[in-house]
Design an enzyme around this catalytic site. Structure first.
Site, mmCIF file in Angstrom:
data_model
loop_
_atom_site.group_PDB
_atom_site.id
_atom_site.type_symbol
_atom_site.label_atom_id
_atom_site.label_comp_id
_atom_site.label_asym_id
_atom_site.label_seq_id
_atom_site.Cartn_x
_atom_site.Cartn_y
_atom_site.Cartn_z
ATOM 1 N N ASP A 170 -16.766 5.421 54.006
ATOM 2 C CA ASP A 170 -16.975 3.715 53.902
ATOM 3 C C ASP A 170 -15.613 3.243 53.108
ATOM 4 O O ASP A 170 -15.430 3.627 52.168
ATOM 5 C CB ASP A 170 -18.116 3.545 52.928
ATOM 6 C CG ASP A 170 -18.525 2.196 52.918
ATOM 7 O OD1 ASP A 170 -17.708 1.320 52.933
ATOM 8 O OD2 ASP A 170 -19.632 1.826 52.823
ATOM 9 N N HIS A 201 -18.270 2.198 56.938
ATOM 10 C CA HIS A 201 -19.063 0.889 56.447
ATOM 11 C C HIS A 201 -19.604 0.337 57.961
ATOM 12 O O HIS A 201 -19.037 0.212 58.951
ATOM 13 C CB HIS A 201 -18.144 -0.155 55.803
ATOM 14 C CG HIS A 201 -19.108 -1.092 55.182
ATOM 15 N ND1 HIS A 201 -19.671 -0.974 54.002
ATOM 16 C CD2 HIS A 201 -19.198 -2.169 55.324
ATOM 17 C CE1 HIS A 201 -20.504 -1.970 53.755
ATOM 18 N NE2 HIS A 201 -19.987 -3.026 54.346
#
Length: 232
Positions: A170, A201
């Site tokens: 992420d 993400h």
């Protein structure tokens, strides 16, 4: 598919929420918490999918105090810039209040069984964790929540079921922050957390830049089972 209007608890106005209903009732309700892109086409699609799974889906407009009915994508830099400007101006405490109002409304919707939980993505993932901490939601699901490391102390004492999906790569949540979250959350029996290897993400946003079908299918399957357990 329809919309309802919800009054803010502080008397400052009202906001809309997109609602999708299942074929069979009575059913539990799921408050779908938006990303930084507002009640977008993606959020509406997720709310529809929640209804397909047999729940009442309700997605409130959390940015209404800044700009009502925001609906952006992740396709252009101008949309990203606007989304981050809204995020930076967003009052998260007021957002929690609006989510509590939505949760209360969800529990009284026609066809509901009185149970209601939350599911959030990105900013919504953080808000779902806050709802697990601050509200009486029956269950909560956080997809790649941001700034969760700042809630580490509170995650240790979460009193309501919380399922967290964490993207290993992420770009908005560094590995150190992920470690802080996991170290705080995992000893708590109310919290279940999964890390998805090699994904970024928003891996579960179907039309997004970082969509990953395999990780999304695994995460969504876990979510469906979790919601069925607590909201049936």
């Amino acid at each position: 598919m329809a919309e309802i209007t919800i009054k803010a608890t502080d008397g400052s106005g009202a906001f809309f929420a997109y609602v999708a209903r299942p074929k069979a009732t009575p059913a539990g309700a799921v408050v779908v918490i938006q990303e930084i892109f507002g009640v977008s086409a993606s959020m509406r699609a997720i709310t529809d999918a929640v209804a397909d799974q047999g729940f009442i889906g309700i997605c409130p407009d959390l940015f209404w105090r800044l700009e009502p009915r925001v609906s952006l994508t992740d396709k252009t830099q101008s949309e990203w810039d606007k989304a981050f400007a809204l995020l930076n101006a967003f009052d998260q405490d007021k957002g929690v209040d609006d989510l509590k109002a939505t949760l209360a409304a969800a529990r009284t919707l026609e066809g509901g069984n009185g149970k209601a939980g939350t599911i959030g993505f990105c900013l919504g993932g953080r808000m779902a964790a806050l709802m697990a901490i601050r509200s009486d939601a029956d269950c909560n699901v956080s997809y790649y929540g941001v700034m969760l490391d700042a809630l580490a102390g509170e995650l240790r004492s979460v009193g309501h079921p919380l399922l967290m999906h964490i993207a290993e790569n992420d770009k908005f949540v560094p590995k150190e922050a992920q470690g802080t979250v996991l170290a705080a959350a995992m000893p708590n029996p109310q919290v279940e957390a999964h890390v998805y290897p090699g994904v970024d993400h928003a891996f579960a946003r179907v039309d997004g830049q970082h969509w990953d079908g395999r990780a999304a299918a695994i995460a969504n399957g876990r979510t469906a089972a979790f919601l069925a357990r607590w909201l049936a």
